[in-house]
Write an enzyme that holds these catalytic residues in place. Structure first.
Site, PDB file in Angstrom:
ATOM      1  N   LEU A 169       0.892  -1.169   0.009  1.00  0.00           N
ATOM      2  CA  LEU A 169       0.117  -0.080   0.065  1.00  0.00           C
ATOM      3  C   LEU A 169       1.081   1.204  -0.097  1.00  0.00           C
ATOM      4  CD1 LEU A 169      -2.991  -0.562   2.543  1.00  0.00           C
ATOM      5  CD2 LEU A 169      -3.119   0.013   0.163  1.00  0.00           C
ATOM      6  N   ASP A 170       0.743   2.180  -1.027  1.00  0.00           N
ATOM      7  CA  ASP A 170       1.467   3.311  -0.836  1.00  0.00           C
ATOM      8  C   ASP A 170       1.348   3.890   0.278  1.00  0.00           C
ATOM      9  OD1 ASP A 170       2.005   2.665  -3.551  1.00  0.00           O
ATOM     10  OD2 ASP A 170       0.253   3.848  -4.026  1.00  0.00           O
ATOM     11  N   ILE A 171       2.579   5.077   0.462  1.00  0.00           N
ATOM     12  CA  ILE A 171       2.540   5.669   1.779  1.00  0.00           C
ATOM     13  C   ILE A 171       1.350   6.519   2.220  1.00  0.00           C
ATOM     14  CG2 ILE A 171       3.792   7.713   0.699  1.00  0.00           C
ATOM     15  CD1 ILE A 171       5.690   7.624   3.306  1.00  0.00           C
ATOM     16  N   ASP A 172       0.757   7.175   1.067  1.00  0.00           N
ATOM     17  CA  ASP A 172      -0.228   7.856   1.253  1.00  0.00           C
ATOM     18  C   ASP A 172      -1.656   7.112   0.862  1.00  0.00           C
ATOM     19  OD1 ASP A 172       0.310   7.468  -1.474  1.00  0.00           O
ATOM     20  OD2 ASP A 172       0.286   9.483  -1.970  1.00  0.00           O
ATOM     21  N   SER A 173      -1.620   5.742   1.186  1.00  0.00           N
ATOM     22  CA  SER A 173      -2.958   5.081   1.171  1.00  0.00           C
ATOM     23  C   SER A 173      -3.165   4.549   2.410  1.00  0.00           C
ATOM     24  CB  SER A 173      -2.803   4.128   0.137  1.00  0.00           C
ATOM     25  OG  SER A 173      -2.722   4.589  -1.219  1.00  0.00           O
TER      26      SER A 173
END
Length: 297
Positions: A169-173
């Site tokens: 999961l992306d850092i901003d997700s």
């Protein structure tokens, strides 16, 4: 001139020792040879392929779904693996049709490995620390365990070690992140041939005048390329007026955000809510729980 010394017959000498027989008499009684005791034979490790042929045993085990590459190497090194009935060796190369046996002790160790479900917050990376950001696994502490965790497992410090993310999961997700010590689960979720669905709720803003055309919604479902590679069919539909529901069977880097950019959408929020049949549910943000014994991805 004949010798005056008396002829000495075979028999005891003055010292009491018996002289050995010679000539015809000795030939009639040959010396018996004592056969050497057979040397113990230690069978060589099973090398069922030359050093420069075949495939690494650990790779064959992975392809058969017996273990991950790391687990396979650990099991071979521990003496838990046999090839064609002989003890395997680390780094061994084999032919694809060999018979591989795994000692039940390895299975028992595998059974003790845990899989955790974490509701990842924004600001944490899925895997190794990078650019000063901590990995999500640092949140796996007794204090962050969900108080309503239905599992009866007792937390052990070893459960927080060796956890690998099975899907990033992306850092901003935010949303459901699977952390596991079980290589089989990781392969099932993120292997090249994985068919496990991942579901996301994606809040978007349309960067063009008007609304998203129906044709672009169809392209999100199938018809887009990333890095020159055709994306697999997806299931994309509106969950509400500003939120899309994505169901994917692949996980390219920042895939959803890049797909949205191609049709004029800007992602302002992304949350994973399901992997296979396992849902995020009521798990609070920043907390974790054990995967239940009856749950399957």
């Amino acid at each position: 001139m004949a010798s005056s010394r008396p002829r000495q017959e075979d028999g005891p000498t003055r010292t009491g020792r018996v002289q050995p027989k010679t000539g015809a008499v000795a030939a009639a009684h040959p010396r018996r040879e004592v056969p050497e005791a057979p040397r113990p034979h230690t069978p060589a490790p099973a090398r069922v392929a030359p050093d420069d042929a075949g495939v690494r045993l650990s790779k064959v085990m992975t392809e058969r779904g017996l273990a991950s590459r790391r687990e396979a190497d650990d099991w071979i090194d521990a003496g838990w693996v046999k090839v064609n009935g002989q003890m395997a060796t680390l780094g061994q190369r084999v032919m694809p049709d060999v018979v591989i046996e795994v000692d039940p002790a390895a299975r028992q160790q595998q059974a003790r490995r845990v899989t955790l479900l974490l509701h990842k917050p924004i600001g944490y990376v899925s895997g190794q620390a990078e650019d000063g950001y901590e990995p999500a696994s640092v949140l796996v502490t007794p204090g962050n365990r969900w108080t309503e965790d239905p599992s009866r497992k007792e937390f052990h410090p070893g459960h927080a070690r060796g956890l690998a993310p099975a899907g990033r999961l992306d850092i901003d997700s935010t949303g459901l992140l699977v952390l596991t010590q079980d290589g089989r689960i990781a392969k099932h979720l993120i292997g090249n041939d994985s068919e496990v669905e991942k579901e996301y709720l994606v809040r978007v803003e349309y960067t063009r005048p008007g609304q998203l055309p129906e044709e672009d919604l169809k392209r999100l479902n199938h018809g887009l390329e990333l890095d020159g590679v055709q994306l697999r069919p997806a299931k994309v539909s509106w969950a509400n007026e500003d939120q899309l529901r994505f169901v994917l069977r692949e996980g390219r880097k920042r895939q959803i955000r890049r797909m949205c950019e191609l049709v004029g959408l800007k992602v302002v929020g992304l949350k994973r809510v399901r992997i296979g049949s396992v849902v995020l549910g009521k798990l609070p943000l920043g907390q974790w729980r054990y995967l239940r014994d009856d749950e399957r991805f």
